[in-house]
Design a protein around this motif. Structure first.
Motif, mmCIF file in Angstrom:
data_model
loop_
_atom_site.group_PDB
_atom_site.id
_atom_site.type_symbol
_atom_site.label_atom_id
_atom_site.label_comp_id
_atom_site.label_asym_id
_atom_site.label_seq_id
_atom_site.Cartn_x
_atom_site.Cartn_y
_atom_site.Cartn_z
ATOM 1 N N ALA A 1 0.800 -1.229 0.000
ATOM 2 C CA ALA A 1 0.000 0.000 0.000
ATOM 3 C C ALA A 1 0.830 1.274 0.000
ATOM 4 O O ALA A 1 0.587 2.177 -0.809
ATOM 5 N N ILE A 2 1.803 1.377 0.895
ATOM 6 C CA ILE A 2 2.556 2.630 0.994
ATOM 7 C C ILE A 2 3.275 2.929 -0.310
ATOM 8 O O ILE A 2 3.244 4.059 -0.804
ATOM 9 N N SER B 1 2.935 1.716 18.377
ATOM 10 C CA SER B 1 2.128 2.917 18.589
ATOM 11 C C SER B 1 0.707 2.651 18.107
ATOM 12 O O SER B 1 0.347 1.522 17.784
ATOM 13 N N GLN B 2 -0.098 3.690 18.020
ATOM 14 C CA GLN B 2 -1.481 3.530 17.598
ATOM 15 C C GLN B 2 -1.550 3.121 16.125
ATOM 16 O O GLN B 2 -0.768 3.602 15.295
ATOM 17 N N PRO B 3 -2.490 2.238 15.774
ATOM 18 C CA PRO B 3 -2.658 1.886 14.357
ATOM 19 C C PRO B 3 -3.012 3.103 13.518
ATOM 20 O O PRO B 3 -3.545 4.095 14.027
ATOM 21 N N THR B 4 -2.729 3.010 12.237
ATOM 22 C CA THR B 4 -2.960 4.095 11.291
ATOM 23 C C THR B 4 -4.022 3.667 10.292
ATOM 24 O O THR B 4 -3.915 2.603 9.688
ATOM 25 N N THR B 5 -5.052 4.488 10.114
ATOM 26 C CA THR B 5 -6.086 4.161 9.133
ATOM 27 C C THR B 5 -5.572 4.442 7.724
ATOM 28 O O THR B 5 -4.586 5.164 7.532
ATOM 29 N N SER C 1 -11.503 3.265 6.687
ATOM 30 C CA SER C 1 -11.289 3.251 8.130
ATOM 31 C C SER C 1 -10.463 2.042 8.594
ATOM 32 O O SER C 1 -10.088 1.962 9.760
ATOM 33 N N ALA C 2 -10.196 1.103 7.665
ATOM 34 C CA ALA C 2 -9.348 -0.037 8.017
ATOM 35 C C ALA C 2 -7.991 0.482 8.496
ATOM 36 O O ALA C 2 -7.471 1.470 7.973
ATOM 37 N N SER C 3 -7.423 -0.168 9.495
ATOM 38 C CA SER C 3 -6.177 0.336 10.076
ATOM 39 C C SER C 3 -5.138 -0.774 10.183
ATOM 40 O O SER C 3 -5.460 -1.959 10.240
ATOM 41 N N ARG C 4 -3.881 -0.340 10.204
ATOM 42 C CA ARG C 4 -2.759 -1.274 10.307
ATOM 43 C C ARG C 4 -1.761 -0.771 11.346
ATOM 44 O O ARG C 4 -1.590 0.434 11.534
ATOM 45 N N ASP C 5 -1.105 -1.726 11.954
ATOM 46 C CA ASP C 5 0.016 -1.443 12.839
ATOM 47 C C ASP C 5 1.270 -1.472 11.967
ATOM 48 O O ASP C 5 1.826 -2.530 11.696
ATOM 49 N N TYR C 6 1.679 -0.308 11.470
ATOM 50 C CA TYR C 6 2.808 -0.229 10.546
ATOM 51 C C TYR C 6 4.128 -0.282 11.311
ATOM 52 O O TYR C 6 4.306 0.384 12.334
ATOM 53 N N VAL D 1 -12.303 -9.534 -0.155
ATOM 54 C CA VAL D 1 -12.392 -10.721 0.688
ATOM 55 C C VAL D 1 -10.980 -11.141 1.108
ATOM 56 O O VAL D 1 -10.050 -11.148 0.303
ATOM 57 N N GLY D 2 -10.824 -11.479 2.378
ATOM 58 C CA GLY D 2 -9.528 -11.944 2.866
ATOM 59 C C GLY D 2 -8.745 -10.905 3.629
ATOM 60 O O GLY D 2 -7.823 -11.242 4.378
ATOM 61 N N ASP D 3 -9.090 -9.619 3.454
ATOM 62 C CA ASP D 3 -8.383 -8.564 4.174
ATOM 63 C C ASP D 3 -8.874 -8.465 5.611
ATOM 64 O O ASP D 3 -10.083 -8.420 5.865
ATOM 65 N N VAL D 4 -7.954 -8.402 6.558
ATOM 66 C CA VAL D 4 -8.289 -8.124 7.951
ATOM 67 C C VAL D 4 -8.513 -6.626 8.083
ATOM 68 O O VAL D 4 -7.741 -5.824 7.552
ATOM 69 N N GLN D 5 -9.550 -6.227 8.780
ATOM 70 C CA GLN D 5 -9.886 -4.808 8.873
ATOM 71 C C GLN D 5 -8.941 -4.013 9.764
ATOM 72 O O GLN D 5 -8.600 -2.874 9.457
ATOM 73 N N HIS D 6 -8.503 -4.612 10.852
ATOM 74 C CA HIS D 6 -7.665 -3.872 11.798
ATOM 75 C C HIS D 6 -6.584 -4.796 12.356
ATOM 76 O O HIS D 6 -6.858 -5.958 12.673
#
Length: 321
Positions: free
Chosen positions: A192-193, A248-252, A213-218, A277-282
């Protein structure tokens, strides 16, 4: 130490090899140069490594039993760091059998070869995707992780379980590292980045699947490598799992786009698309176990990490598109 690093030409593998060589280790790397993304990018990752007197890069497949046996027979390794494998949640949806073969069978063959040649220290690169739909945030290593949402996640969890069995029946010492969305210079171009950065720079719309609004712990690659090196140095008998997250806090997704837009100094255009389908939201990592056992302490937050990535992209990434 003398180490076998699989997937050495990749994003994390090349950074790890450089760190190990810089501290005086000897590194033998194995990579198949899978065409998942251009070979030229991987060759660029290896420029400094190939030139180092304490490094050797071998092109080959972890499923090639004869080659793997030969590498171990000649190696005299103190440990194996297994980073190779097929990556990506979305590509795995169309090739589940191939993901199982490479990520599960390949890992099993590598572990068997290590045991056959007296190498009992094994570090395995797993993924936060194994937590799937069953985990409660923040994700702790004690979660069951038995509801994977993609063949990729299933393959990583399956490989973990195979390695756990080899600990019990063969005495292999295994450390599993569950990486949480690692990013930074040399990141794979489809992630993504990197993809969003390229789209903003080229004034193309960014495809956002779902609400944004899906977020990741980058996790910045330098921090992930630090955790990996600590795991290499600490690994002992038994089976251990550690989360390596950003701390730190996840980033949307929307926040991520904003950080990239500011770092590039260009506006971003968003194109909404259906959820995949298959993507984890957070995702969010509980890193307390890694902090206590490995001294893991992430230093680079998302803003600084994005700034470093954009600086690399301007110097190297954009020209390589």
């Amino acid at each position: 130490m003398k180490l076998l690093v699989t997937g050495i030409a990749g994003f994390i593998g090349s950074h790890l090899a450089e760190r190990l060589l810089a501290r005086g280790d000897t590194v033998v790397g194995l990579d198949s140069f899978d065409p998942f993304y251009p070979r030229a990018a991987k060759e660029k990752n290896l420029e400094g490594i190939r030139a180092h007197e304490s490094a050797r890069v071998i092109e080959g497949d972890i499923l090639d039993e004869a080659l793997v046996d030969e590498i171990f027979r000649e190696g005299g390794f103190d440990a194996v760091v297994h980073l190779a494998g097929l990556a990506g949640v979305r590509p795995s949806l169309g090739a589940p059998a191939r993901y199982q073969r490479v990520n599960v069978e390949g890992t099993t063959r590598l572990a068997e070869a290590a045991l056959a040649h007296g190498v009992r220290r094994f570090v395995f690169a797993s993924s936060s995707s194994v937590y799937g739909a069953s985990a409660r945030a923040p994700f702790a290593e004690s979660e069951r992780a038995d509801e994977p949402l993609s063949p990729y996640a299933a393959s990583k969890r399956s490989a973990e379980l195979v390695l756990r069995s080899l600990v019990h029946v063969r005495g292999l010492g295994v450390t599993v590292l569950r990486y949480f969305t690692v990013y930074g210079p040399r990141q794979r171009p489809e992630m993504a980045i990197h993809a969003f950065c390229r789209a903003i720079d080229q004034s193309r719309p960014i495809p956002i699947h779902g609400s944004g609004s899906a977020s990741r712990d980058y996790t910045y690659v330098g921090d992930a490598v630090s955790g990996t090196v600590s795991a290499i140095d600490r690994i002992d008998e038994g089976f251990r799992i550690y989360n390596l997250g950003g701390g730190s806090q996840p980033t949307t997704l929307f926040q991520l786009v904003t950080h990239l837009s500011r770092a590039l100094g260009k506006p971003a255009r968003i194109e909404h698309r259906p959820e995949v389908v298959g993507d984890v939201q957070h995702t969010v990592a509980d890193i307390s176990a890694a902090r206590e056992a490995l001294g893991y302490a992430p230093e680079v937050d998302i803003r600084e990490g994005i700034a470093r990535f954009v600086a690399w992209y301007r110097e190297h990434g954009a020209a390589g598109e």
